[in-house]
Design a protein around this motif. Sequence first.
Motif, PDB file in Angstrom:
ATOM      1  N   ASP A  14      90.358  68.254  54.941  1.00 20.73           N
ATOM      2  CA  ASP A  14      88.943  68.229  55.322  1.00 20.73           C
ATOM      3  C   ASP A  14      88.132  67.433  54.305  1.00 20.73           C
ATOM      4  OD1 ASP A  14      89.392  69.863  57.551  1.00 20.73           O
ATOM      5  OD2 ASP A  14      89.045  71.700  56.401  1.00 20.73           O
ATOM      6  N   ALA A  31      86.099  63.903  54.806  1.00 19.53           N
ATOM      7  CA  ALA A  31      84.649  63.830  54.584  1.00 19.53           C
ATOM      8  C   ALA A  31      84.267  62.731  53.594  1.00 19.53           C
ATOM      9  CB  ALA A  31      84.128  65.178  54.089  1.00 19.53           C
ATOM     10  N   ASP A  68      83.919  59.244  52.420  1.00 20.42           N
ATOM     11  CA  ASP A  68      83.880  57.908  53.016  1.00 20.42           C
ATOM     12  C   ASP A  68      83.874  56.899  51.868  1.00 20.42           C
ATOM     13  OD1 ASP A  68      83.657  55.810  54.758  1.00 20.42           O
ATOM     14  OD2 ASP A  68      81.503  56.040  55.077  1.00 20.42           O
ATOM     15  N   ASP A  98      78.484  64.221  54.413  1.00 17.97           N
ATOM     16  CA  ASP A  98      78.105  64.627  55.764  1.00 17.97           C
ATOM     17  C   ASP A  98      79.037  65.740  56.248  1.00 17.97           C
ATOM     18  OD1 ASP A  98      76.071  62.781  55.877  1.00 17.97           O
ATOM     19  OD2 ASP A  98      77.291  61.245  56.862  1.00 17.97           O
ATOM     20  N   GLY A  99      78.439  66.780  56.808  1.00 17.88           N
ATOM     21  CA  GLY A  99      79.237  67.838  57.418  1.00 17.88           C
ATOM     22  C   GLY A  99      79.723  68.912  56.462  1.00 17.88           C
ATOM     23  N   LEU A 100      79.531  68.720  55.164  1.00 15.88           N
ATOM     24  CA  LEU A 100      79.938  69.729  54.183  1.00 15.88           C
ATOM     25  C   LEU A 100      78.717  70.097  53.341  1.00 15.88           C
ATOM     26  CD1 LEU A 100      83.407  68.399  52.937  1.00 15.88           C
ATOM     27  CD2 LEU A 100      82.963  70.194  54.602  1.00 15.88           C
ATOM     28  N   THR A 101      78.008  71.118  53.765  1.00 16.90           N
ATOM     29  CA  THR A 101      76.748  71.492  53.132  1.00 16.90           C
ATOM     30  C   THR A 101      76.943  71.787  51.647  1.00 16.90           C
ATOM     31  OG1 THR A 101      75.991  72.450  55.206  1.00 16.90           O
ATOM     32  CG2 THR A 101      74.810  73.095  53.216  1.00 16.90           C
ATOM     33  N   TRP A 148      78.161  69.972  49.332  1.00 14.61           N
ATOM     34  CA  TRP A 148      79.212  69.207  48.663  1.00 14.61           C
ATOM     35  C   TRP A 148      78.745  67.783  48.391  1.00 14.61           C
ATOM     36  CZ3 TRP A 148      84.429  70.286  47.355  1.00 14.61           C
ATOM     37  CH2 TRP A 148      84.867  71.584  47.667  1.00 14.61           C
TER      38      TRP A 148
END
Length: 200
Positions: A5, A9, A11, A51-54, A56
């Motif tokens: 994961d 995430a 990039d 994005d998508g991992l609050t 982090w």
Amino acid sequence: MTPDDLRAALDLGPQAEEWLSSARAQVADDPARLAVLFPAAGRKVGRGALDGLTGWTADDAARALLLDALPRPRAAAVSRAYTEGDNAEKRAVLRALPILGLGDEGLPLVRDALRTNDTRLVAAAMGPYAAAHLDDEGWRHGVLKCVFVGVPLAAVASLADRADAELARMLADFAKEREAAGRVVPDDVHLVLNLVDQEA
């Protein structure tokens, strides 16, 4: 949350991706390399939000992946990375705990973070690892610490599952003390009291 994961995430550009792959291989081969590579992660992969991992950041994720590359047993090396790190590095260790398979061996790091007043460390300490491994008393005091230092309780993993009547009592006492001193009671206190009241 898994290492895959985190990898998905991130990039990263080709240069940063090459650095991370090489760094993981080095740590797997020689855990002592972590002392050099762990602090360098922010410079090499950046510090932007993922994005998508609050909560982090890119350097959090890269450091977690470096810790995941450590050969087992890894608790001593993980503890050293926390102890010797600055607060950004400590936060990354705390965030990584759920993916490292340490059992209860990461609890001293959580307890240490909860003794600080650094909101970033307190928030990271009360993530999924604490929810799974802290005993009831320790977890309740962690929630209370969040309220004391102003960490939003949205950062506390499994709050709805673990909140109980004793936590509600502690928070109600806290609210009374604040009101008696003429101070504002954080909205999060009422959130937990309502949560427990609904379950009763």
